[in-house]
Design a protein around this motif. Structure first.
Motif, PDB file in Angstrom:
ATOM      1  N   LEU A 176     -22.861  52.183  75.223  1.00 11.21           N
ATOM      2  CA  LEU A 176     -21.622  52.421  75.962  1.00 11.21           C
ATOM      3  C   LEU A 176     -21.473  53.888  76.334  1.00 11.21           C
ATOM      4  N   VAL A 177     -21.671  54.812  75.373  1.00 10.56           N
ATOM      5  CA  VAL A 177     -21.499  56.234  75.697  1.00 10.56           C
ATOM      6  C   VAL A 177     -22.520  56.687  76.735  1.00 10.56           C
ATOM      7  N   SER A 178     -23.694  56.092  76.704  1.00 13.46           N
ATOM      8  CA  SER A 178     -24.704  56.426  77.710  1.00 13.46           C
ATOM      9  C   SER A 178     -24.270  55.943  79.089  1.00 13.46           C
ATOM     10  N   ALA A 179     -23.765  54.707  79.148  1.00 13.47           N
ATOM     11  CA  ALA A 179     -23.321  54.152  80.425  1.00 13.47           C
ATOM     12  C   ALA A 179     -22.126  54.910  80.994  1.00 13.47           C
ATOM     13  N   LEU A 180     -21.344  55.547  80.111  1.00 16.29           N
ATOM     14  CA  LEU A 180     -20.173  56.316  80.546  1.00 16.29           C
ATOM     15  C   LEU A 180     -20.530  57.748  80.920  1.00 16.29           C
ATOM     16  N   GLY A 181     -21.822  58.114  80.823  1.00 17.13           N
ATOM     17  CA  GLY A 181     -22.271  59.425  81.266  1.00 17.13           C
ATOM     18  C   GLY A 181     -22.303  60.491  80.200  1.00 17.13           C
ATOM     19  N   SER A 182     -22.441  60.098  78.921  1.00 22.41           N
ATOM     20  CA  SER A 182     -22.507  61.088  77.849  1.00 22.41           C
ATOM     21  C   SER A 182     -23.703  62.013  78.035  1.00 22.41           C
TER      22      SER A 182
ATOM     23  N   ASP B 195     -16.497  54.712  66.947  1.00 20.63           N
ATOM     24  CA  ASP B 195     -15.055  54.593  67.123  1.00 20.63           C
ATOM     25  C   ASP B 195     -14.666  53.172  67.487  1.00 20.63           C
ATOM     26  N   ARG B 196     -13.457  52.789  67.084  1.00 18.04           N
ATOM     27  CA  ARG B 196     -12.848  51.550  67.566  1.00 18.04           C
ATOM     28  C   ARG B 196     -11.761  51.936  68.555  1.00 18.04           C
ATOM     29  N   VAL B 197     -11.848  51.442  69.772  1.00 19.11           N
ATOM     30  CA  VAL B 197     -10.891  51.820  70.806  1.00 19.11           C
ATOM     31  C   VAL B 197     -10.294  50.569  71.430  1.00 19.11           C
ATOM     32  N   THR B 198      -8.992  50.617  71.722  1.00 21.50           N
ATOM     33  CA  THR B 198      -8.314  49.469  72.317  1.00 21.50           C
ATOM     34  C   THR B 198      -8.466  49.501  73.835  1.00 21.50           C
ATOM     35  N   ASP B 199      -8.070  48.408  74.476  1.00 20.78           N
ATOM     36  CA  ASP B 199      -8.174  48.335  75.932  1.00 20.78           C
ATOM     37  C   ASP B 199      -7.144  49.220  76.616  1.00 20.78           C
ATOM     38  N   ALA B 200      -6.267  49.868  75.829  1.00 18.69           N
ATOM     39  CA  ALA B 200      -5.315  50.831  76.377  1.00 18.69           C
ATOM     40  C   ALA B 200      -5.752  52.264  76.088  1.00 18.69           C
ATOM     41  N   GLY B 201      -6.978  52.441  75.563  1.00 17.22           N
ATOM     42  CA  GLY B 201      -7.506  53.775  75.335  1.00 17.22           C
ATOM     43  C   GLY B 201      -7.053  54.430  74.049  1.00 17.22           C
ATOM     44  N   GLU B 202      -6.592  53.639  73.080  1.00 17.90           N
ATOM     45  CA  GLU B 202      -6.137  54.179  71.800  1.00 17.90           C
ATOM     46  C   GLU B 202      -7.239  54.012  70.754  1.00 17.90           C
ATOM     47  N   VAL B 203      -7.678  55.118  70.173  1.00 13.92           N
ATOM     48  CA  VAL B 203      -8.688  55.069  69.123  1.00 13.92           C
ATOM     49  C   VAL B 203      -8.002  54.765  67.796  1.00 13.92           C
ATOM     50  N   ILE B 204      -8.466  53.724  67.098  1.00 10.48           N
ATOM     51  CA  ILE B 204      -7.869  53.301  65.832  1.00 10.48           C
ATOM     52  C   ILE B 204      -8.899  53.450  64.718  1.00 10.48           C
ATOM     53  N   ALA B 205      -8.503  54.114  63.636  1.00  6.11           N
ATOM     54  CA  ALA B 205      -9.391  54.245  62.484  1.00  6.11           C
ATOM     55  C   ALA B 205      -9.639  52.860  61.888  1.00  6.11           C
ATOM     56  N   ILE B 206     -10.844  52.619  61.394  1.00  4.52           N
ATOM     57  CA  ILE B 206     -11.190  51.309  60.871  1.00  4.52           C
ATOM     58  C   ILE B 206     -10.293  50.934  59.700  1.00  4.52           C
ATOM     59  N   ASP B 207      -9.910  51.910  58.862  1.00  2.00           N
ATOM     60  CA  ASP B 207      -9.016  51.622  57.734  1.00  2.00           C
ATOM     61  C   ASP B 207      -7.659  51.142  58.222  1.00  2.00           C
ATOM     62  N   THR B 208      -7.127  51.809  59.232  1.00  2.00           N
ATOM     63  CA  THR B 208      -5.836  51.413  59.807  1.00  2.00           C
ATOM     64  C   THR B 208      -5.927  50.024  60.421  1.00  2.00           C
TER      65      THR B 208
ATOM     66  N   ILE C 244     -13.350  60.678  78.685  1.00  2.00           N
ATOM     67  CA  ILE C 244     -13.015  59.916  79.892  1.00  2.00           C
ATOM     68  C   ILE C 244     -11.505  59.852  80.064  1.00  2.00           C
ATOM     69  N   LYS C 245     -11.073  59.490  81.265  1.00  2.00           N
ATOM     70  CA  LYS C 245      -9.655  59.378  81.558  1.00  2.00           C
ATOM     71  C   LYS C 245      -9.087  58.118  80.910  1.00  2.00           C
ATOM     72  N   THR C 246      -7.928  58.263  80.269  1.00  2.00           N
ATOM     73  CA  THR C 246      -7.274  57.118  79.641  1.00  2.00           C
ATOM     74  C   THR C 246      -6.923  56.044  80.671  1.00  2.00           C
TER      75      THR C 246
ATOM     76  N   LEU D  68      -3.359  61.807  83.858  1.00  2.00           N
ATOM     77  CA  LEU D  68      -4.259  62.936  83.659  1.00  2.00           C
ATOM     78  C   LEU D  68      -4.798  63.028  82.233  1.00  2.00           C
ATOM     79  N   SER D  69      -4.271  62.232  81.311  1.00  2.00           N
ATOM     80  CA  SER D  69      -4.701  62.334  79.920  1.00  2.00           C
ATOM     81  C   SER D  69      -6.122  61.794  79.750  1.00  2.00           C
ATOM     82  N   THR D  70      -6.807  62.321  78.747  1.00  2.00           N
ATOM     83  CA  THR D  70      -8.183  61.900  78.466  1.00  2.00           C
ATOM     84  C   THR D  70      -8.327  61.524  76.998  1.00  2.00           C
ATOM     85  N   VAL D  71      -9.408  60.820  76.680  1.00  2.00           N
ATOM     86  CA  VAL D  71      -9.712  60.461  75.308  1.00  2.00           C
ATOM     87  C   VAL D  71     -11.206  60.716  75.075  1.00  2.00           C
ATOM     88  N   THR D  72     -11.539  61.234  73.913  1.00  2.00           N
ATOM     89  CA  THR D  72     -12.933  61.470  73.560  1.00  2.00           C
ATOM     90  C   THR D  72     -13.409  60.346  72.652  1.00  2.00           C
ATOM     91  N   LEU D  73     -14.443  59.647  73.080  1.00  2.00           N
ATOM     92  CA  LEU D  73     -15.010  58.543  72.304  1.00  2.00           C
ATOM     93  C   LEU D  73     -16.254  59.018  71.578  1.00  2.00           C
TER      94      LEU D  73
END
Length: 230
Positions: free
Chosen positions: A161-167, A203-216, A175-177, A194-199
């Motif tokens: 995924l990170v490769s396909a996103l241009g890492s 990481d576990r990330v939701t379809d809304a661009g929110e990174v969630i810790a695995i414990d949470t 990437i842009k949220t 204009l906000s961005t998120v670093t993957l």
């Protein structure tokens, strides 16, 4: 009389780009116009959104929030009154943290467990927000328990995924949220757009661009399984 052979004109090929810039500046100016950068940015954003949409469709899992809350409708006497929300201070004593006006469209919500003694954490939600979260509208003036119906799509970030996103380093990508599937067609303010998120890998990330810790994720949500294939 012997004729001398004609000589071809000598042209310095390596100087041509410089001459072109000096005598025909319009040729190179077109490639540096602001509009060109804007178009390129839009194309990159579309590609990113497409990659994310495909990844969520193929590999995301569905999780449901386990939250349970008490809720009731406000009584006639409640309308126009102020609800004080309490929290705990450093010493563990209840203190007021906010106040809200109770209106006709309010739902009074209370946590299951008291903060201390008979003091509960109570707050207001709009009827629309409550229904989206719990899927059932309170119909009494006394508190009843409700199970949250909120579900989120969660994707695990892998090397592909990170490769396909241009890492650039194969380990992370910014990437842009607004390119995430849940936000593509949503109304967004300027800050969200204009906000961005670093993957990062793993990481576990939701379809809304929110990174969630695995414990949470494991503490607050229950796995419902893989998304159904369309």
């Amino acid at each position: 009389m012997t004729k001398k052979p004609r000589r071809r004109p000598f042209v310095m090929l390596n100087r041509l780009p410089l001459l072109a810039v000096l005598f025909f500046p319009g040729i190179t100016a077109a490639s540096s116009e602001p509009g060109t950068a804007t178009v390129q940015g839009a194309v990159l954003s579309q590609n990113t959104a497409s990659v994310l949409a495909d990844a969520f469709e193929q590999s995301a899992q569905l999780w449901r929030r386990d939250a349970i809350a008490y809720a009731r409708l406000p009584s006639r006497d409640d309308i126009g009154q102020i609800l004080t929300t309490y929290g705990l201070d450093a010493a563990g004593k209840p203190v007021p943290v906010s106040q809200q006006d109770i209106v006709q469209e309010s739902v009074v919500v209370r946590d299951m467990q008291p903060l201390v003694g008979a003091v509960y954490h109570e707050y207001l939600m709009t009827k629309t927000a409550w229904f989206e979260q719990y899927g059932m509208m309170p119909d009494t003036l006394s508190f009843h328990s409700y199970q949250s119906l909120r579900q989120v799509q969660v994707l695990t970030v892998d090397a592909q995924l990170v490769s396909a996103l241009g890492s650039l380093d194969g380990k992370s990508v910014e990437i842009k949220t607004s390119d995430f599937p849940a936000l593509i067609d949503a109304d967004q303010d300027a800050e969200t757009a204009l906000s961005t998120v670093t993957l990062m890998l793993g990481d576990r990330v939701t379809d809304a661009g929110e990174v969630i810790a695995i414990d949470t994720l494991q503490q607050l949500y229950s796995l419902q399984g893989d998304l159904p294939q369309i």
